[in-house]
Design an enzyme around this catalytic site. Structure first.
Site, mmCIF file in Angstrom:
data_model
loop_
_atom_site.group_PDB
_atom_site.id
_atom_site.type_symbol
_atom_site.label_atom_id
_atom_site.label_comp_id
_atom_site.label_asym_id
_atom_site.label_seq_id
_atom_site.Cartn_x
_atom_site.Cartn_y
_atom_site.Cartn_z
ATOM 1 N N CYS A 88 0.738 -1.029 0.136
ATOM 2 C CA CYS A 88 0.193 0.151 -0.122
ATOM 3 C C CYS A 88 0.892 1.160 0.109
ATOM 4 C CB CYS A 88 -0.980 0.177 1.215
ATOM 5 S SG CYS A 88 -2.210 -1.341 1.080
ATOM 6 N N CYS A 213 -12.435 0.969 9.768
ATOM 7 C CA CYS A 213 -11.955 0.729 8.439
ATOM 8 C C CYS A 213 -12.080 1.681 7.450
ATOM 9 C CB CYS A 213 -12.354 -0.569 7.957
ATOM 10 S SG CYS A 213 -12.510 -1.939 9.158
ATOM 11 N N LYS A 340 -9.213 6.864 5.565
ATOM 12 C CA LYS A 340 -10.386 6.722 5.951
ATOM 13 C C LYS A 340 -11.637 7.413 5.271
ATOM 14 C CE LYS A 340 -13.700 5.209 8.934
ATOM 15 N NZ LYS A 340 -14.503 5.081 7.888
ATOM 16 N N HIS A 344 -8.915 4.873 -0.547
ATOM 17 C CA HIS A 344 -7.646 4.455 -0.379
ATOM 18 C C HIS A 344 -7.605 3.516 -1.794
ATOM 19 C CE1 HIS A 344 -3.948 2.452 0.465
ATOM 20 N NE2 HIS A 344 -4.378 1.430 1.316
#
Lengths: 401, 486
Positions: A88, A213, A340, A344
């Site tokens: 990531c 998440c 958040k 992402h």
């Protein structure tokens, strides 16, 4: 230690697509969307770009391998294009490639572009994918939230924190990021939420609930970099330069050696120390003005506040609950909503973080603009799992800062 | 002279209430209504005949005893592989080395006892110590009587020359192609004939002459038999045969129907282990089995039994019990219903057999490394030591981890990842003498897991590859409480 690249490279322009569930877009469309903005911002011609880096992490669900997809999407003039992947933190890796190319003198102007198109799997969350032939025989049957969730158990055990206090601090982090995201028109999630909603949300991986998440999003972001001299020669003002760019990669200690207690990121501590040294920062809690950290999960952000030496060890919960990291706090963290809420799209995220720092430095962040002029902005881009990861820490600031 | 040197048992922790089976199915088969008492042992989703055999073997053998074994036999009619040596997988999991005679014995409810007789002959001829394993995971149709009467479990016996803890005094066999039930090639379930015929023409006519011949051969009177073992799901058959042979009523062993159900070809030896746990020196044990004929074995218990190290055996594993009342879970795990597993379960699960072979110690035996320079234990074994103050190259020797106590460092209960038994628990377990592993957990209770909890490693199914019929095994961590005799 090498003396580093402080002030050797300037950001000439940046672009970022709208992040979110871009049902109507291919990855190529998102790349063009980010590039159009970045190119216009840089004020250069596409043919002035000497080299490019493309970052994607889960390329098998969209563009596939190699630098070709970027070259074709942007019709780049047969320049070197390299695809990079580092979990990531891939976006920061593309940036590193472009910045080092300029710092070395190999390129005058270089492009870093990250993209991820994740919403073609048919289900929520990250795509299921192979882990390698041997890993698939050994690795726990885990997920990203499950891997990061474990920080909580180890952090609680180490610092004697109750499940409830831990959960409340994590909730504050998510509430804060949603609040910030509500002021960001490009964010994937723009609705405010309450602590009660976070605490009562369905569990994903204990103790992480749905609001702990980050969003899985489609999107692209890019940076066009050059030397400060060239930027000046083009008449650029308020030039933002790179102060530090560090990467630390696990070598297996966390996964195999009992010296790591599971409650923090070894890599982040190493990368942060090196970045402060490269940037000449002595007291990060006082000197860093803004942070974008890799808040893939609320608990990641919580422990990262300590790993970056902003909160004292064991003190992150207090700082979080005191509002130290809120948009109007002493050191705002995720002023754009973070992973958040901004979202992402894996390969883009490192560049998206830099995009926000760049806008904030230049006073161009709209409704979410920090009033006090930021001096140093830090980005922290992580990939993998707490026990095996890569961590990039970048520091940017106005030239001369 | 040959005898049992040590024993071990295994019964899966989950016990399905028969009431749950009856409640779900009596609407379609009213005859089930009388069978709703007590419970039966069911495998967790990641257990099968092979994993149970390995656990029984671990109960039977101290790690230090494993190096001397010369043979491993495995008897079962429910082995995971038709053509891949199942006993060989068990031997690899137990780190028994490759200088071994291995044999799978199958196709009959007498596989357990006939295999034991063959094993005893081998051991008597100097082929011991021989580890004899048996286990059965029985598949049944929904609403069948077998769903109520069958159970899962396994046993292990270590055999060698000499009397051991129980000497094999005599054995007797008879082959009769009496087909009370059968399971054809590729069929998951037994096809069974009428119970009254099986009782009258089968058990009652075939078993007594064989047991009588056994007793005559050994010059033992029926009245002198201390324990009589004859698995049978039909009521009062064993007691009737015992009476006919002049055995005291008290000799007839509990067939464990109420505690676990009947574990197929493993059951005579499951009952034998259960019996040995009660036995005293001088006791005479008759083990009889029925399946296309009859086997009968006579054991005499020896004083050595008092010196046997503590172990769980069948009794200990029966006490390690978790009641289960969710019948749907049982039928989903056993592919009785076509359950939606979600798209995350669609990922291809092919196993690279080259890798499996190269890394068989690491994968099947949970062998890691021990650095000969700094002593650091690490998993997996690697070319360069993980200790940052060492990093020695080519310094590691094999280090077994499977029997080392461990504790949870970090964990989660994951509802996102696909699991046959959500939430999927996993976390970092840290071994007592060093080394750690991010491991799946199994046999845990939701809400009762936390950092610091003592764990032990168990050999389990990691996943099943439905496209190719391949079962993948690996080690998982399970709460240590109740799972060891120490």
């Amino acid at each position: 230690m090498a003396k580093g690249i402080r002030d050797k490279v300037a950001i000439l322009g940046m672009g970022c697509s709208k992040f979110g569930e871009r049902w109507d877009c291919e990855a190529e469309d998102l790349m063009v969307e980010a590039f159009e903005e970045g190119l216009a911002d840089a004020g250069v011609d596409k043919n002035q770009i000497n080299a490019a880096w493309l970052s994607t992490a889960i390329e098998d669900v969209h563009v596939g391998k190699s630098g070709v997809p970027l070259a074709v999407a942007l019709r780049l003039p047969y320049i070197p294009v390299t695809r990079v992947e580092n979990y990531c933190a891939s976006g920061s890796e593309a940036f590193r490639g472009a910045v080092y190319a300029v710092a070395s003198g190999a390129a005058d102007i270089a492009l870093a572009l990250g993209v991820e198109k994740l919403k073609d799997t048919g289900y929520g969350g990250l795509p299921q994918r192979g882990r390698g032939v041997l890993n698939s025989m050994v690795n726990a049957n885990g997920s990203a939230p499950g891997n990061f969730a474990q920080l909580a158990a180890a952090y609680r055990a180490k610092h004697g924190v109750s499940r409830e206090d831990m959960k409340r601090a994590m909730a504050h982090i998510s509430v804060k990021s949603h609040d910030n995201g509500s002021r960001n028109p490009k964010a994937h999630l723009q609705s405010k939420i309450t602590e009660e909603q976070v605490l009562n949300a369905p569990m994903v991986a204990e103790p992480l609930g749905l609001f702990d998440c980050c969003g899985v999003s489609d999107g692209a972001a890019c940076a066009i970099v050059t030397t400060p001299e060239i930027a000046k020669s083009m008449g650029k003002k308020n030039i933002v330069t790179v102060k530090a760019l560090q990467l630390s990669v696990s070598n297996g200690i966390e996964a195999q050696h009992n010296s790591w207690d599971g409650s923090y990121f070894m890599t982040a501590r190493v990368a942060a120390k090196r970045a402060y040294e490269e940037a000449g920062i002595k007291n990060p809690r006082e000197q860093i003005s803004l942070m974008e950290v890799h808040d893939c999960f609320s608990v990641t952000e919580l422990v990262t506040m300590e790993d970056l030496y902003i909160s004292p060890e064991g003190g992150a919960i207090k700082d979080v609950l005191d509002g130290f990291y809120d948009h109007d706090g002493k050191l705002p963290c995720q002023i754009d909503g973070g992973l958040k809420c901004f979202g992402h799209p894996i390969g883009s995220s490192g560049l998206r973080m830099l995009y926000e720092m760049y806008l904030q430095m230049q006073g161009r962040a709209g409704a979410r603009q920090r009033k006090e002029q930021p001096v140093f902005g830090m980005t922290h881009n992580l990939g993998g799992a707490p026990n095996m990861n890569v961590c990039s820490v970048a520091i940017v600031g106005l030239e001369g800062a | 002279m040959v005898g049992i040197v040590a024993y071990g048992g295994y019964v899966p922790r989950l016990r399905l209430a028969r009431k749950a089976i009856v409640e779900a199915n009596a609407w379609s088969n009213a005859a089930l209504k009388g069978g709703g008492k007590d419970e039966r042992a069911i495998c967790n989703w990641d257990e099968d005949a092979l994993t149970m055999a390995v656990e029984a073997a671990r109960d039977c053998l101290q790690p230090a005893e494993r190096g001397q074994l010369k043979a491993v036999y495995l008897a079962s009619t429910t082995l995971p592989f038709q053509d891949r040596l199942n006993s060989g997988v068990a031997a690899e999991a137990l780190n028994l080395g490759d200088n071994l005679e291995t044999l799978d014995i199958t196709s009959s409810q007498r596989a357990g006892t006939s295999g034991l007789i063959a094993a005893a002959r081998t051991a008597a001829a100097g082929g011991g110590p021989l580890l004899f394993l048996t286990a059965e995971k029985r598949r049944t149709r929904a609403a069948s009587p077998q769903e109520l009467s069958y159970g899962d479990g396994g046993a292990a016996l270590l055999l060698d020359k000499g009397p051991g803890i129980a000497e094999l005094v005599a054995h007797e066999s008879k082959a009769v192609d009496f087909v009370d039930h059968y399971r054809g090639d590729g069929r998951p379930y037994d096809y069974t004939w009428e119970e009254r015929w099986i009782r009258d023409e089968g058990y009652n006519k075939i078993v007594p002459p064989v047991v009588k011949a056994l007793l005559d051969k050994a010059k033992v009177k029926g009245a002198d038999v201390t324990h009589f073992i004859l698995p049978c799901t039909i009521a009062r058959v064993a007691a009737g045969i015992a009476k006919k042979l002049g055995m005291p009523d008290s000799a007839v062993r509990d067939n464990l129907a109420s505690a676990m159900g009947e574990a197929g070809t493993a059951h005579p030896l499951v009952m034998l282990v259960h019996t040995l746990q009660d036995a005293k020196p001088g006791d005479k044990i008759v083990v009889a089995s029925f399946g296309q004929g009859c086997d009968a074995l006579l054991f005499e218990v020896k004083p050595e039994i008092a010196k046997l190290a503590p172990r769980l055996g069948i009794k200990g594993f029966l006490a390690r019990r978790k009641p289960e009342t969710n019948y749907n879970k049982f039928i989903a795990w056993n592919q009785v219903v076509d359950q939606e597993k979600g798209m995350r379960a669609e990922l291809d699960k092919q196993t690279a057999l080259t890798t499996l072979y190269r890394k068989s110690g690491m994968l099947t035996g949970l062998l890691g490394g021990k650095c000969t320079k700094c002593g650091t234990l690490q998993y997996p074994k690697s070319k360069i030591c993980v200790n940052p103050n060492c990093n020695a190259m080519h310094s590691q020797e094999d280090q077994p981890f499977a029997d080392m106590p461990a504790r949870i460092l970090s964990y989660t209960a994951d509802l996102l990842t696909y699991s046959p038994d959500p939430p999927q628990h996993y976390g970092m377990v840290q071994f007592e003498d060093g080394g750690r592993l991010m491991a799946d957990f199994t046999d845990v209770d939701v809400g009762k897991v936390d950092a610091g909890m003592p764990m032990r490693m168990v050999f389990r199914v990691k996943e099943y590859d439905p496209a190719r019929g391949f079962t993948k095994y690996f080690w998982k961590a399970t709460p240590a409480a109740g799972a060891s005799a120490g």
